[in-house]
Write a protein that holds these residues in place. Structure first.
Motif, PDB file in Angstrom:
ATOM      1  N   LEU A  17      -0.028  15.554   8.268  1.00 55.43           N
ATOM      2  CA  LEU A  17      -1.456  15.376   8.967  1.00 55.43           C
ATOM      3  C   LEU A  17      -2.089  14.225   8.738  1.00 55.43           C
ATOM      4  O   LEU A  17      -2.530  13.660   9.709  1.00 55.43           O
ATOM      5  CB  LEU A  17      -2.171  16.495   8.040  1.00 55.43           C
ATOM      6  CG  LEU A  17      -2.060  17.902   7.853  1.00 55.43           C
ATOM      7  CD1 LEU A  17      -2.956  18.683   6.780  1.00 55.43           C
ATOM      8  CD2 LEU A  17      -1.880  18.621   9.284  1.00 55.43           C
ATOM      9  N   PHE A  18      -1.713  13.310   7.890  1.00 56.27           N
ATOM     10  CA  PHE A  18      -2.079  11.916   7.604  1.00 56.27           C
ATOM     11  C   PHE A  18      -1.198  10.960   8.722  1.00 56.27           C
ATOM     12  O   PHE A  18      -2.056  10.136   9.531  1.00 56.27           O
ATOM     13  CB  PHE A  18      -2.009  11.148   6.369  1.00 56.27           C
ATOM     14  CG  PHE A  18      -2.959  11.899   5.441  1.00 56.27           C
ATOM     15  CD1 PHE A  18      -4.327  11.484   5.342  1.00 56.27           C
ATOM     16  CD2 PHE A  18      -2.477  12.604   4.378  1.00 56.27           C
ATOM     17  CE1 PHE A  18      -5.257  12.241   4.523  1.00 56.27           C
ATOM     18  CE2 PHE A  18      -3.355  13.173   3.346  1.00 56.27           C
ATOM     19  CZ  PHE A  18      -4.774  13.092   3.309  1.00 56.27           C
TER      20      PHE A  18
ATOM     21  N   GLY B 133       0.860  -1.377   0.171  1.00 53.25           N
ATOM     22  CA  GLY B 133      -0.166  -0.095   0.023  1.00 53.25           C
ATOM     23  C   GLY B 133       0.716   1.102  -0.218  1.00 53.25           C
ATOM     24  O   GLY B 133       0.625   2.028  -1.033  1.00 53.25           O
ATOM     25  N   SER B 134       1.440   1.419   0.903  1.00 57.73           N
ATOM     26  CA  SER B 134       2.447   2.442   1.257  1.00 57.73           C
ATOM     27  C   SER B 134       3.680   2.993   0.303  1.00 57.73           C
ATOM     28  O   SER B 134       4.200   3.851   0.182  1.00 57.73           O
ATOM     29  CB  SER B 134       2.876   2.909   2.713  1.00 57.73           C
ATOM     30  OG  SER B 134       1.906   2.787   3.521  1.00 57.73           O
ATOM     31  N   SER B 135       4.024   1.753  -0.420  1.00 58.66           N
ATOM     32  CA  SER B 135       4.801   1.745  -1.237  1.00 58.66           C
ATOM     33  C   SER B 135       4.535   1.814  -2.876  1.00 58.66           C
ATOM     34  O   SER B 135       4.533   2.564  -3.629  1.00 58.66           O
ATOM     35  CB  SER B 135       6.064   0.651  -1.029  1.00 58.66           C
ATOM     36  OG  SER B 135       7.208   0.817  -1.689  1.00 58.66           O
ATOM     37  N   ALA B 136       3.943   0.402  -3.097  1.00 60.94           N
ATOM     38  CA  ALA B 136       3.444   0.288  -4.453  1.00 60.94           C
ATOM     39  C   ALA B 136       2.331   1.038  -4.850  1.00 60.94           C
ATOM     40  O   ALA B 136       2.402   1.948  -5.774  1.00 60.94           O
ATOM     41  CB  ALA B 136       3.157  -1.264  -4.753  1.00 60.94           C
TER      42      ALA B 136
ATOM     43  N   ALA C 195      -1.839   9.961   1.897  1.00 58.43           N
ATOM     44  CA  ALA C 195      -2.526   9.482   2.905  1.00 58.43           C
ATOM     45  C   ALA C 195      -1.804   8.169   3.078  1.00 58.43           C
ATOM     46  O   ALA C 195      -1.714   7.720   4.252  1.00 58.43           O
ATOM     47  CB  ALA C 195      -3.950   9.319   2.558  1.00 58.43           C
ATOM     48  N   LEU C 196      -1.452   7.256   2.027  1.00 58.86           N
ATOM     49  CA  LEU C 196      -0.659   6.037   2.147  1.00 58.86           C
ATOM     50  C   LEU C 196       0.629   6.208   2.624  1.00 58.86           C
ATOM     51  O   LEU C 196       0.897   5.329   3.322  1.00 58.86           O
ATOM     52  CB  LEU C 196      -0.782   5.227   0.741  1.00 58.86           C
ATOM     53  CG  LEU C 196      -2.267   4.926   0.306  1.00 58.86           C
ATOM     54  CD1 LEU C 196      -2.214   4.487  -1.207  1.00 58.86           C
ATOM     55  CD2 LEU C 196      -2.347   3.785   1.022  1.00 58.86           C
ATOM     56  N   TRP C 197       1.207   7.298   2.281  1.00 61.39           N
ATOM     57  CA  TRP C 197       2.588   7.388   2.606  1.00 61.39           C
ATOM     58  C   TRP C 197       2.597   7.739   4.205  1.00 61.39           C
ATOM     59  O   TRP C 197       3.474   7.254   4.934  1.00 61.39           O
ATOM     60  CB  TRP C 197       3.294   8.607   2.041  1.00 61.39           C
ATOM     61  CG  TRP C 197       3.795   7.941   0.632  1.00 61.39           C
ATOM     62  CD1 TRP C 197       4.444   6.745   0.435  1.00 61.39           C
ATOM     63  CD2 TRP C 197       4.069   8.536  -0.776  1.00 61.39           C
ATOM     64  NE1 TRP C 197       4.915   6.422  -0.873  1.00 61.39           N
ATOM     65  CE2 TRP C 197       4.602   7.414  -1.534  1.00 61.39           C
ATOM     66  CE3 TRP C 197       3.813   9.810  -1.251  1.00 61.39           C
ATOM     67  CZ2 TRP C 197       4.730   7.946  -2.851  1.00 61.39           C
ATOM     68  CZ3 TRP C 197       3.835  10.082  -2.424  1.00 61.39           C
ATOM     69  CH2 TRP C 197       4.626   9.247  -3.327  1.00 61.39           C
TER      70      TRP C 197
END
Length: 331
Positions: free
Chosen positions: A122-123, A92-95, A178-180
């Protein structure tokens, strides 16, 4: 991510600070700002999955020794929750985050997607509160409002007239942020078990597996065979300059730079982005976008310095492309 910066309780607000350390932090942040220089042209000619595949493949190959070491350590120490966190972090946070971020460039605007990555703190704050139970600073509501206003002004050159064409890249960039930001929180949790280099390597490995699962069925990999030498060079530079090299330079500087000073030095990131996009793509910010950039950068800087003074608000520095950065955010 475990904060590698000096503990403010023992080092004070600005001490110890070395000019060389601050310079390296600023240089690392400036290297992130060069991302559009390589990504913009590639995003318009190379399928997004293929581009992101190479972004993950090259650093993973360079970090193979840490991949092996990290897998061995994870096999000994991870429980089900840690494996799930790593899966979400990589896939999620990378790909997925990099896929969304790159897709935002296909709309032809090289500035907005990068500048909107400044909302990541913020996220990260929200995620730290929900997943780690961190206490929010009493002024966080004001930071949140100011940050969102700044992001809105950046996203739309004419804030009084929002068009669908301008909404899509903004939403893609915000979803990536948001994922990062979530990856920051998960990285902090896993950073208690894995050293930074091993965690970064595993994050890239899982991201590589995820994006490969997307690239193969869509036939995107075939497009790599028709790349021109210029495209190949741009792709390699994208993976290694605003990706791996920026990370190494940033962390080297951060080792001798307190969080407060590092947060201010990171202003080199949005400034470099604006300069690069103006020189390379003749992209000029509207007056309201300048206001938004200043407001968002100022908000993030204040949040960072407040945390450096010891307030527990879960703030983490800004995070750009190849999602392996996460400095004082927890690696």
């Amino acid at each position: 991510m475990a904060t590698p910066a000096t503990d403010p309780q023992t080092a004070g607000f600005w001490r110890p600070v070395t000019g060389g350390g601050i310079a390296l932090v600023a240089l690392g942040a400036a290297l992130w700002g060069t991302d559009p220089l390589f990504r913009q042209g590639l995003a318009l000619t190379v399928p997004t999955p293929a581009l992101v595949l190479v972004e993950h493949l090259l650093p993973t190959l360079i970090l193979v020794p840490f991949v092996v070491r990290g897998l061995r350590r994870a096999a000994r120490t991870f429980g089900p929750k840690e494996w799930i966190a790593l899966l979400v972090l990589g896939c999620g946070s990378s790909a997925l985050a990099t896929l969304l971020f790159t897709q935002a460039f296909t709309y032809g605007n090289p500035t907005t997607p990068v500048l909107l990555q400044q909302v990541q703190p913020l996220f990260a704050v929200a995620g730290a509160r929900m997943l780690l139970g961190e206490r929010l600073h009493r002024r966080f509501g004001l930071f949140l409002v100011a940050g969102l206003i700044g992001a809105y002004l950046i996203a739309f050159p004419n804030p009084g007239s929002v068009e669908v064409q301008g909404l899509a890249p903004a939403l893609l960039a915000l979803a990536a942020a948001a994922l990062w930001g979530t990856g920051t929180v998960l990285g902090r949790r896993l950073g208690a078990v894995l050293p930074f280099a091993e965690l970064t390597a595993l994050r890239l490995l899982f991201g590589l597996l995820a994006v490969t699962a997307v690239a193969i069925p869509t036939g995107s990999i075939a497009a790599l065979g028709s790349l021109t030498p210029k495209d190949v060079l741009a792709l390699v530079l994208l993976a290694l300059v605003p990706g791996l090299l920026s990370l190494l330079v940033y962390y080297r500087g951060l080792s001798s730079t307190p969080a407060a000073a590092a947060t201010i030095a990171e202003l080199a990131f949005p400034l470099t982005t604006v300069i690069v996009n103006y020189l390379a793509f003749h992209a000029v910010l509207s007056p309201t976008q300048w206001i938004g950039m200043v407001l968002l950068a100022g908000t993030v800087t204040v949040m960072g310095t407040v945390r450096a003074r010891g307030a527990s608000i879960g703030v983490e520095p800004v995070r750009p492309p190849i999602p392996i950065r996460e400095p004082a955010r927890g690696a």
